[in-house]
Design a protein around this motif. Structure first.
Motif, PDB file in Angstrom:
ATOM      1  N   ILE A 248      -3.057  -9.507   1.484  1.00  0.00           N
ATOM      2  CA  ILE A 248      -3.028 -10.801   0.796  1.00  0.00           C
ATOM      3  C   ILE A 248      -2.941 -10.516  -0.690  1.00  0.00           C
ATOM      4  O   ILE A 248      -3.726  -9.731  -1.219  1.00  0.00           O
ATOM      5  N   PHE A 249      -1.973 -11.142  -1.369  1.00  0.00           N
ATOM      6  CA  PHE A 249      -1.871 -11.000  -2.821  1.00  0.00           C
ATOM      7  C   PHE A 249      -2.543 -12.227  -3.436  1.00  0.00           C
ATOM      8  O   PHE A 249      -2.163 -13.366  -3.146  1.00  0.00           O
ATOM      9  N   THR A 347      -9.810   3.375  -3.701  1.00  0.00           N
ATOM     10  CA  THR A 347      -9.205   4.134  -4.803  1.00  0.00           C
ATOM     11  C   THR A 347      -8.375   5.289  -4.262  1.00  0.00           C
ATOM     12  O   THR A 347      -7.307   5.600  -4.782  1.00  0.00           O
ATOM     13  N   HIS A 348      -8.883   5.933  -3.202  1.00  0.00           N
ATOM     14  CA  HIS A 348      -8.147   7.031  -2.570  1.00  0.00           C
ATOM     15  C   HIS A 348      -7.427   6.496  -1.337  1.00  0.00           C
ATOM     16  O   HIS A 348      -8.059   5.932  -0.446  1.00  0.00           O
ATOM     17  N   SER A 349      -6.110   6.676  -1.303  1.00  0.00           N
ATOM     18  CA  SER A 349      -5.291   6.098  -0.234  1.00  0.00           C
ATOM     19  C   SER A 349      -5.760   6.526   1.149  1.00  0.00           C
ATOM     20  O   SER A 349      -5.748   5.738   2.091  1.00  0.00           O
ATOM     21  N   LYS A 350      -6.215   7.798   1.275  1.00  0.00           N
ATOM     22  CA  LYS A 350      -6.620   8.308   2.590  1.00  0.00           C
ATOM     23  C   LYS A 350      -7.829   7.556   3.131  1.00  0.00           C
ATOM     24  O   LYS A 350      -8.015   7.450   4.342  1.00  0.00           O
ATOM     25  N   ASP A 351      -8.665   7.013   2.226  1.00  0.00           N
ATOM     26  CA  ASP A 351      -9.820   6.231   2.685  1.00  0.00           C
ATOM     27  C   ASP A 351      -9.388   4.967   3.428  1.00  0.00           C
ATOM     28  O   ASP A 351     -10.128   4.442   4.257  1.00  0.00           O
ATOM     29  N   TYR A 352      -8.164   4.480   3.123  1.00  0.00           N
ATOM     30  CA  TYR A 352      -7.649   3.309   3.838  1.00  0.00           C
ATOM     31  C   TYR A 352      -7.556   3.598   5.334  1.00  0.00           C
ATOM     32  O   TYR A 352      -7.961   2.780   6.169  1.00  0.00           O
ATOM     33  N   ILE A 353      -7.035   4.788   5.682  1.00  0.00           N
ATOM     34  CA  ILE A 353      -6.885   5.188   7.089  1.00  0.00           C
ATOM     35  C   ILE A 353      -8.241   5.150   7.793  1.00  0.00           C
ATOM     36  O   ILE A 353      -8.367   4.649   8.905  1.00  0.00           O
ATOM     37  N   HIS A 354      -9.257   5.676   7.113  1.00  0.00           N
ATOM     38  CA  HIS A 354     -10.581   5.763   7.733  1.00  0.00           C
ATOM     39  C   HIS A 354     -11.247   4.394   7.831  1.00  0.00           C
ATOM     40  O   HIS A 354     -11.918   4.096   8.815  1.00  0.00           O
ATOM     41  N   ARG A 355     -11.037   3.558   6.820  1.00  0.00           N
ATOM     42  CA  ARG A 355     -11.620   2.209   6.864  1.00  0.00           C
ATOM     43  C   ARG A 355     -11.044   1.405   8.030  1.00  0.00           C
ATOM     44  O   ARG A 355     -11.785   0.851   8.832  1.00  0.00           O
ATOM     45  N   VAL A 356      -9.719   1.339   8.103  1.00  0.00           N
ATOM     46  CA  VAL A 356      -9.107   0.504   9.146  1.00  0.00           C
ATOM     47  C   VAL A 356      -9.305   1.117  10.533  1.00  0.00           C
ATOM     48  O   VAL A 356      -9.193   0.435  11.553  1.00  0.00           O
ATOM     49  N   GLY A 357      -9.648   2.421  10.572  1.00  0.00           N
ATOM     50  CA  GLY A 357      -9.949   3.082  11.837  1.00  0.00           C
ATOM     51  C   GLY A 357     -11.249   2.631  12.465  1.00  0.00           C
ATOM     52  O   GLY A 357     -11.585   3.036  13.585  1.00  0.00           O
ATOM     53  N   ARG A 358     -12.004   1.769  11.765  1.00  0.00           N
ATOM     54  CA  ARG A 358     -13.239   1.220  12.348  1.00  0.00           C
ATOM     55  C   ARG A 358     -12.939   0.168  13.399  1.00  0.00           C
ATOM     56  O   ARG A 358     -13.807  -0.197  14.177  1.00  0.00           O
ATOM     57  N   THR A 370      -6.064  -6.425   3.775  1.00  0.00           N
ATOM     58  CA  THR A 370      -6.376  -5.805   2.481  1.00  0.00           C
ATOM     59  C   THR A 370      -6.120  -6.806   1.353  1.00  0.00           C
ATOM     60  O   THR A 370      -5.032  -7.382   1.261  1.00  0.00           O
ATOM     61  N   PHE A 371      -7.147  -7.017   0.519  1.00  0.00           N
ATOM     62  CA  PHE A 371      -7.005  -7.898  -0.637  1.00  0.00           C
ATOM     63  C   PHE A 371      -6.346  -7.122  -1.779  1.00  0.00           C
ATOM     64  O   PHE A 371      -6.844  -6.072  -2.184  1.00  0.00           O
ATOM     65  N   VAL A 372      -5.254  -7.651  -2.294  1.00  0.00           N
ATOM     66  CA  VAL A 372      -4.534  -7.012  -3.406  1.00  0.00           C
ATOM     67  C   VAL A 372      -4.492  -7.983  -4.577  1.00  0.00           C
ATOM     68  O   VAL A 372      -3.884  -9.049  -4.484  1.00  0.00           O
ATOM     69  N   THR A 373      -5.169  -7.613  -5.668  1.00  0.00           N
ATOM     70  CA  THR A 373      -5.146  -8.461  -6.863  1.00  0.00           C
ATOM     71  C   THR A 373      -4.077  -7.934  -7.826  1.00  0.00           C
ATOM     72  O   THR A 373      -3.434  -6.911  -7.571  1.00  0.00           O
ATOM     73  N   GLN A 374      -3.956  -8.617  -8.952  1.00  0.00           N
ATOM     74  CA  GLN A 374      -2.963  -8.209  -9.949  1.00  0.00           C
ATOM     75  C   GLN A 374      -3.240  -6.814 -10.501  1.00  0.00           C
ATOM     76  O   GLN A 374      -2.354  -6.169 -11.047  1.00  0.00           O
ATOM     77  N   TYR A 375      -4.495  -6.323 -10.320  1.00  0.00           N
ATOM     78  CA  TYR A 375      -4.852  -5.003 -10.845  1.00  0.00           C
ATOM     79  C   TYR A 375      -4.709  -3.889  -9.805  1.00  0.00           C
ATOM     80  O   TYR A 375      -4.949  -2.728 -10.098  1.00  0.00           O
ATOM     81  N   ASP A 376      -4.357  -4.260  -8.570  1.00  0.00           N
ATOM     82  CA  ASP A 376      -4.376  -3.288  -7.467  1.00  0.00           C
ATOM     83  C   ASP A 376      -2.998  -2.884  -6.955  1.00  0.00           C
ATOM     84  O   ASP A 376      -2.891  -2.167  -5.966  1.00  0.00           O
ATOM     85  N   VAL A 377      -1.955  -3.370  -7.600  1.00  0.00           N
ATOM     86  CA  VAL A 377      -0.604  -3.202  -7.041  1.00  0.00           C
ATOM     87  C   VAL A 377      -0.245  -1.728  -6.850  1.00  0.00           C
ATOM     88  O   VAL A 377       0.263  -1.324  -5.798  1.00  0.00           O
ATOM     89  N   GLU A 378      -0.543  -0.909  -7.860  1.00  0.00           N
ATOM     90  CA  GLU A 378      -0.191   0.512  -7.768  1.00  0.00           C
ATOM     91  C   GLU A 378      -0.942   1.206  -6.628  1.00  0.00           C
ATOM     92  O   GLU A 378      -0.370   1.980  -5.861  1.00  0.00           O
ATOM     93  N   LEU A 379      -2.240   0.911  -6.499  1.00  0.00           N
ATOM     94  CA  LEU A 379      -3.045   1.496  -5.416  1.00  0.00           C
ATOM     95  C   LEU A 379      -2.506   1.070  -4.056  1.00  0.00           C
ATOM     96  O   LEU A 379      -2.439   1.859  -3.116  1.00  0.00           O
TER      97      LEU A 379
END
Length: 462
Positions: A248-249, A347-358, A370-379
């Protein structure tokens, strides 16, 4: 011992884990085919583990041959049994105390591994000890004095005992396992691990399990393993096919409003919400409680008993929402998580894999938003690059969402006051180890009495 829910979860994981291979029945192996003795095969059957998972099929025969093993596998693929079963079989052949040491990055994962060992060793009388921070050193020293067969420890606390507990050493050790090795090293346990490697016997078997092969893990491999065999279940970062992933942006100032909207829209599900800081887990829990949601926080500043209590409430379904930092993103086998929400993007992309693996574990389906704000686009772009796909947008009607703004703003205001109460309370009793579920309820009780003027509102807190 392992709860019935955990056993059922692991049992369904034994069907076919997070891989996308065609299942050829002709090649389906039994526990006996892997070389396990009858008593362990029967235990697996009692636990309703019908067939081995891929990592188990690959690594158990090698470990039984006495080889050092590097296992690369995703979360939820049955890694614990992959190292526990060969150790237990070897222990049966050569019974002794302080037989194996399992190093793990987090306390919760240590308790979970201990439960698995106790379940698998229930027919052979295996004694385990969990040695982690946040618990009393003296009571742990008494447990160590009884010389258990299996030690499951976090590196820091184990070093404390090696340096300070009289008569304790690991000279008899036959097996060393490093589970979630990449996470152990990412948490800056490198110095402690090196100290441990210096004081344990060189003549031992070593197994190293990791979701990712980082430079630090390669360095650790060279330092601790002898002619290892690598077992790789997946060659790239992947998420489960049955996991529906969305983003979601949204403007950063409306994150709470969107969160409440999604929780209302998907009511009836169980949620894990990931935040980046301990404070934000508490604030979000308080805000949601004020809106009538059953939410419980889990973070690294809570002491161990409080962390286990929070997990137990969520597992028992007395709380439908667990709000956590990344302390719960790895390894924890929490059944029946329907939805993962990345409230703060990792902050670390690999943590995304582990989070959604729950969620979407053991063949079940699940959702991740995943919430994506105007400050999170690059991440966010890094995450898409890592998983190799563009995620669809989670559709919301802005008008429907913003209807909630006034109610959420009031809940935020009350949560802010309750956070102030908690900070003052913590300042008075520095020993508390961070706010937990009970502290959250306490802060809410004070505010409710002040707000509604209930009887007892003028009673002084002890």
């Amino acid at each position: 011992m392992v709860s019935e829910e955990d056993v059922a979860e692991e049992a369904s994981a034994q069907s076919e884990p997070l891989t996308n291979n065609n299942h050829d029945k002709k090649e389906e192996k039994t526990w006996e085919d892997l070389g396990l003795v009858d008593v362990l095969c029967k235990t697996c059957e009692q636990l309703k583990w019908k067939t081995p998972t891929k990592i188990q099929k690959e690594s158990i025969p090698l470990a039984l041959q006495g080889k050092d093993v590097i296992g690369l596998a995703e979360t939820g693929s049955g890694k614990t049994a992959a190292f526990a079963l060969p150790i237990l079989q070897s222990l049966l052949e050569n019974p002794q105390r302080y037989f194996a040491l399992v190093l793990t990055p987090t306390r919760e994962l240590a308790f979970q591994i201990s439960e698995q060992f106790e379940a698998l060793g229930s027919n052979i009388g295996v004694k385990c000890a969990v040695i982690v921070g946040g618990m009393d050193m003296m009571s742990q020293a008494l447990v160590l004095a009884k010389k258990p067969h299996i030690l499951i420890a976090t590196p820091g606390r184990l070093i404390d005992h090696l340096e300070n507990t009289k008569g304790f050493n690991l000279k008899p050790l036959k097996y060393l396992v490093m589970d979630e090795a990449d996470r152990i090293l990412n948490m800056d346990f490198e110095v402690e691990v090196n100290k441990i490697l210096k004081v344990i016997p060189r003549e031992r078997r070593t197994m190293l399990f990791s979701a990712t092969m980082t430079k630090k893990v390669r360095k650790l491999q060279r330092a601790s393993l002898q002619d290892p065999v690598k077992v790789e279940v997946s060659t790239k970062y992947q998420t489960v096919d049955k996991l529906q992933q969305y983003y979601i942006f949204l403007p950063v100032k409306f994150k709470d409003v969107y969160l409440v909207h999604i929780l209302n829209e998907m009511a009836g599900n169980s949620f894990m919400i990931f935040c980046s800081t301990c404070n934000n887990t508490i604030r979000t829990a308080l805000m949601l409680r004020n809106l009538g949601f059953t939410a419980v926080p889990l973070h690294g500043q809570m002491n161990q008993n409080k962390r286990l209590a929070a997990l137990t409430k969520f597992k028992a379904k007395s709380r439908s929402i667990l709000i956590s930092t990344d302390v719960a993103s790895r390894g924890l086998d929490i059944p029946h998580v329907d939805v993962v929400i990345n409230f703060d993007i990792p902050t670390h992309s690999k943590d995304y894999i582990h989070r959604v693996g729950r969620t979407a574990r053991a063949g079940r389906s699940g959702n991740a938003i995943t919430f994506v704000t105007q400050y999170d686009v690059e991440l966010y772009q890094r995450i898409e690059q890592l998983i190799g796909k563009e995620l669809p947008l989670y559709k919301t009607e802005e008008e429907e969402v913003m209807v909630l703004q006034e109610r959420v703003a009031e809940a935020q205001r009350i949560a802010k006051m309750e956070m102030k109460d908690l900070t003052e309370k913590k300042g008075k009793k520095r020993k508390g180890g961070g706010a937990d579920d009970d502290d959250v309820e306490g802060a809410m009780g004070v505010r409710k009495r002040l707000k509604y003027g209930k009887k007892g509102g003028n009673k002084r807190k002890k």
